[in-house]
Design a protein around this motif. Structure first.
Motif, PDB file in Angstrom:
ATOM      1  N   ARG A  49      12.643  -2.894   8.314  1.00 42.83           N
ATOM      2  CA  ARG A  49      12.933  -2.819   9.758  1.00 42.83           C
ATOM      3  C   ARG A  49      12.688  -4.169  10.441  1.00 42.83           C
ATOM      4  NH1 ARG A  49      10.376   2.174   9.556  1.00 42.83           N
ATOM      5  NH2 ARG A  49       8.496   1.341  10.491  1.00 42.83           N
ATOM      6  N   ALA A  50      11.594  -4.823  10.073  1.00 40.18           N
ATOM      7  CA  ALA A  50      11.268  -6.127  10.671  1.00 40.18           C
ATOM      8  C   ALA A  50      12.335  -7.159  10.328  1.00 40.18           C
ATOM      9  CB  ALA A  50       9.903  -6.590  10.182  1.00 40.18           C
ATOM     10  N   LYS A  51      12.806  -7.122   9.093  1.00 38.81           N
ATOM     11  CA  LYS A  51      13.844  -8.075   8.668  1.00 38.81           C
ATOM     12  C   LYS A  51      15.141  -7.822   9.433  1.00 38.81           C
ATOM     13  CE  LYS A  51      16.586  -9.501   4.725  1.00 38.81           C
ATOM     14  NZ  LYS A  51      17.013  -9.170   3.383  1.00 38.81           N
ATOM     15  N   GLU A  52      15.516  -6.556   9.576  1.00 36.09           N
ATOM     16  CA  GLU A  52      16.770  -6.209  10.245  1.00 36.09           C
ATOM     17  C   GLU A  52      16.710  -6.433  11.757  1.00 36.09           C
ATOM     18  OE1 GLU A  52      17.322  -2.198   8.958  1.00 36.09           O
ATOM     19  OE2 GLU A  52      18.156  -2.805   7.012  1.00 36.09           O
ATOM     20  N   ASP A  53      15.519  -6.348  12.325  1.00 41.01           N
ATOM     21  CA  ASP A  53      15.342  -6.479  13.770  1.00 41.01           C
ATOM     22  C   ASP A  53      15.670  -7.884  14.265  1.00 41.01           C
ATOM     23  OD1 ASP A  53      14.731  -5.727  16.349  1.00 41.01           O
ATOM     24  OD2 ASP A  53      12.573  -6.007  16.088  1.00 41.01           O
ATOM     25  N   ASN A  54      15.336  -8.901  13.490  1.00 38.10           N
ATOM     26  CA  ASN A  54      15.556 -10.310  13.866  1.00 38.10           C
ATOM     27  C   ASN A  54      14.918 -10.664  15.205  1.00 38.10           C
ATOM     28  OD1 ASN A  54      16.983 -11.198  11.601  1.00 38.10           O
ATOM     29  ND2 ASN A  54      18.898 -10.413  12.414  1.00 38.10           N
ATOM     30  N   PRO A 100       0.784  -1.238   0.000  1.00 37.31           N
ATOM     31  CA  PRO A 100       0.000   0.000   0.000  1.00 37.31           C
ATOM     32  C   PRO A 100       0.817   1.289   0.000  1.00 37.31           C
ATOM     33  CG  PRO A 100      -0.097  -1.034   2.142  1.00 37.31           C
ATOM     34  CD  PRO A 100       0.632  -1.984   1.222  1.00 37.31           C
ATOM     35  N   GLY A 101       2.088   1.226   0.255  1.00 36.31           N
ATOM     36  CA  GLY A 101       2.882   2.450   0.252  1.00 36.31           C
ATOM     37  C   GLY A 101       4.294   2.213   0.745  1.00 36.31           C
ATOM     38  N   SER A 102       5.085   3.265   0.702  1.00 40.62           N
ATOM     39  CA  SER A 102       6.486   3.139   1.092  1.00 40.62           C
ATOM     40  C   SER A 102       6.637   2.837   2.587  1.00 40.62           C
ATOM     41  CB  SER A 102       7.256   4.397   0.714  1.00 40.62           C
ATOM     42  OG  SER A 102       6.734   5.514   1.401  1.00 40.62           O
ATOM     43  N   ASP A 103       5.651   3.215   3.402  1.00 38.92           N
ATOM     44  CA  ASP A 103       5.723   2.890   4.834  1.00 38.92           C
ATOM     45  C   ASP A 103       5.736   1.385   5.058  1.00 38.92           C
ATOM     46  OD1 ASP A 103       5.774   5.563   5.479  1.00 38.92           O
ATOM     47  OD2 ASP A 103       3.642   5.668   5.982  1.00 38.92           O
ATOM     48  N   ALA A 104       4.995   0.650   4.241  1.00 38.21           N
ATOM     49  CA  ALA A 104       4.967  -0.811   4.360  1.00 38.21           C
ATOM     50  C   ALA A 104       6.329  -1.409   4.004  1.00 38.21           C
ATOM     51  CB  ALA A 104       3.874  -1.397   3.476  1.00 38.21           C
ATOM     52  N   ILE A 105       6.967  -0.851   2.991  1.00 38.84           N
ATOM     53  CA  ILE A 105       8.301  -1.327   2.603  1.00 38.84           C
ATOM     54  C   ILE A 105       9.303  -1.046   3.722  1.00 38.84           C
ATOM     55  CG2 ILE A 105      10.225  -0.948   1.004  1.00 38.84           C
ATOM     56  CD1 ILE A 105       8.018  -2.520  -0.299  1.00 38.84           C
ATOM     57  N   LYS A 106       9.261   0.166   4.273  1.00 44.54           N
ATOM     58  CA  LYS A 106      10.168   0.516   5.371  1.00 44.54           C
ATOM     59  C   LYS A 106       9.940  -0.388   6.573  1.00 44.54           C
ATOM     60  CE  LYS A 106      10.431   5.342   3.988  1.00 44.54           C
ATOM     61  NZ  LYS A 106       9.949   6.696   4.283  1.00 44.54           N
ATOM     62  N   ALA A 107       8.688  -0.696   6.865  1.00 41.81           N
ATOM     63  CA  ALA A 107       8.367  -1.580   7.994  1.00 41.81           C
ATOM     64  C   ALA A 107       8.898  -2.985   7.745  1.00 41.81           C
ATOM     65  CB  ALA A 107       6.859  -1.609   8.224  1.00 41.81           C
ATOM     66  N   CYS A 148      11.511 -11.319  15.523  1.00 41.12           N
ATOM     67  CA  CYS A 148      10.376 -12.211  15.298  1.00 41.12           C
ATOM     68  C   CYS A 148      10.828 -13.447  14.521  1.00 41.12           C
ATOM     69  CB  CYS A 148       9.278 -11.467  14.532  1.00 41.12           C
ATOM     70  SG  CYS A 148       7.873 -12.523  14.138  1.00 41.12           S
ATOM     71  N   ILE A 149      10.642 -14.604  15.097  1.00 38.97           N
ATOM     72  CA  ILE A 149      11.085 -15.846  14.469  1.00 38.97           C
ATOM     73  C   ILE A 149      10.354 -16.097  13.150  1.00 38.97           C
ATOM     74  CG2 ILE A 149       9.500 -17.363  15.704  1.00 38.97           C
ATOM     75  CD1 ILE A 149      13.142 -18.188  15.027  1.00 38.97           C
ATOM     76  N   PHE A 150       9.089 -15.695  13.052  1.00 36.38           N
ATOM     77  CA  PHE A 150       8.370 -15.919  11.801  1.00 36.38           C
ATOM     78  C   PHE A 150       8.978 -15.118  10.659  1.00 36.38           C
ATOM     79  CE2 PHE A 150       5.432 -14.904   8.476  1.00 36.38           C
ATOM     80  CZ  PHE A 150       5.025 -16.170   8.089  1.00 36.38           C
ATOM     81  N   ILE A 151       9.292 -13.845  10.902  1.00 37.00           N
ATOM     82  CA  ILE A 151       9.859 -13.007   9.844  1.00 37.00           C
ATOM     83  C   ILE A 151      11.226 -13.530   9.432  1.00 37.00           C
ATOM     84  CG2 ILE A 151      10.705 -10.690   9.292  1.00 37.00           C
ATOM     85  CD1 ILE A 151       8.382  -9.632  11.043  1.00 37.00           C
ATOM     86  N   THR A 152      12.037 -13.932  10.396  1.00 37.96           N
ATOM     87  CA  THR A 152      13.334 -14.529  10.086  1.00 37.96           C
ATOM     88  C   THR A 152      13.139 -15.787   9.248  1.00 37.96           C
ATOM     89  OG1 THR A 152      14.244 -13.653  12.144  1.00 37.96           O
ATOM     90  CG2 THR A 152      15.451 -15.451  11.096  1.00 37.96           C
ATOM     91  N   VAL A 209       4.477  -7.720  10.399  1.00 36.83           N
ATOM     92  CA  VAL A 209       5.098  -6.478   9.935  1.00 36.83           C
ATOM     93  C   VAL A 209       4.297  -5.256  10.364  1.00 36.83           C
ATOM     94  CG1 VAL A 209       5.703  -5.149   7.864  1.00 36.83           C
ATOM     95  CG2 VAL A 209       6.402  -7.521   8.054  1.00 36.83           C
ATOM     96  N   LYS A 210       2.985  -5.414  10.532  1.00 42.00           N
ATOM     97  CA  LYS A 210       2.163  -4.256  10.931  1.00 42.00           C
ATOM     98  C   LYS A 210       2.621  -3.670  12.259  1.00 42.00           C
ATOM     99  CE  LYS A 210      -1.490  -6.589  13.384  1.00 42.00           C
ATOM    100  NZ  LYS A 210      -2.581  -6.148  14.152  1.00 42.00           N
ATOM    101  N   GLU A 211       3.277  -4.442  13.062  1.00 40.33           N
ATOM    102  CA  GLU A 211       3.795  -3.942  14.341  1.00 40.33           C
ATOM    103  C   GLU A 211       4.935  -2.942  14.143  1.00 40.33           C
ATOM    104  OE1 GLU A 211       2.291  -4.737  17.211  1.00 40.33           O
ATOM    105  OE2 GLU A 211       0.901  -5.947  16.039  1.00 40.33           O
ATOM    106  N   TYR A 212       5.520  -2.917  12.952  1.00 42.59           N
ATOM    107  CA  TYR A 212       6.649  -2.030  12.673  1.00 42.59           C
ATOM    108  C   TYR A 212       6.217  -0.753  11.961  1.00 42.59           C
ATOM    109  CZ  TYR A 212       9.736  -5.759  14.132  1.00 42.59           C
ATOM    110  OH  TYR A 212      10.365  -6.709  14.872  1.00 42.59           O
ATOM    111  N   ILE A 213       4.927  -0.607  11.663  1.00 41.71           N
ATOM    112  CA  ILE A 213       4.438   0.589  10.980  1.00 41.71           C
ATOM    113  C   ILE A 213       4.115   1.656  12.007  1.00 41.71           C
ATOM    114  CG2 ILE A 213       2.562   1.535   9.582  1.00 41.71           C
ATOM    115  CD1 ILE A 213       2.577  -1.019   7.988  1.00 41.71           C
TER     116      ILE A 213
END
Length: 68
Positions: free
Chosen positions: A16-21, A6-13, A23-27, A64-68
């Motif tokens: 961030r979620a990927k770099e945070d490590n 839906p927008g660049s905020d979703a990409i940024k989130a 959440c085991i699901f995202i990893t 990922v919505k937790e990172y928006i």
């Protein structure tokens, strides 16, 4: 599979979620799929020995919505 976001905020989130490590699901998602992040979309392909599961996309969005 290409997923329009839906927008660049979703990409940024997502980044961030990927770099945070945190959440085991995202990893695990990035372990299971080859993910190419574009301006407003992501392209995903299952890695070798993995199959595409549509519920993975919904779970990814949920976490990922937790990172928006």
């Amino acid at each position: 599979m290409k997923i329009q976001l839906p927008g660049s905020d979703a990409i940024k989130a997502l980044i961030r979620a990927k770099e945070d490590n945190d959440c085991i699901f995202i990893t695990g998602f990035f372990h299971k799929y080859d993910v190419k992040i574009n301006d407003l979309s992501i392209d995903i392909e299952p890695k070798e020995n993995f199959e595409y599961n549509p519920t993975d996309i919904f779970h990814l969005a949920w976490y990922v919505k937790e990172y928006i």
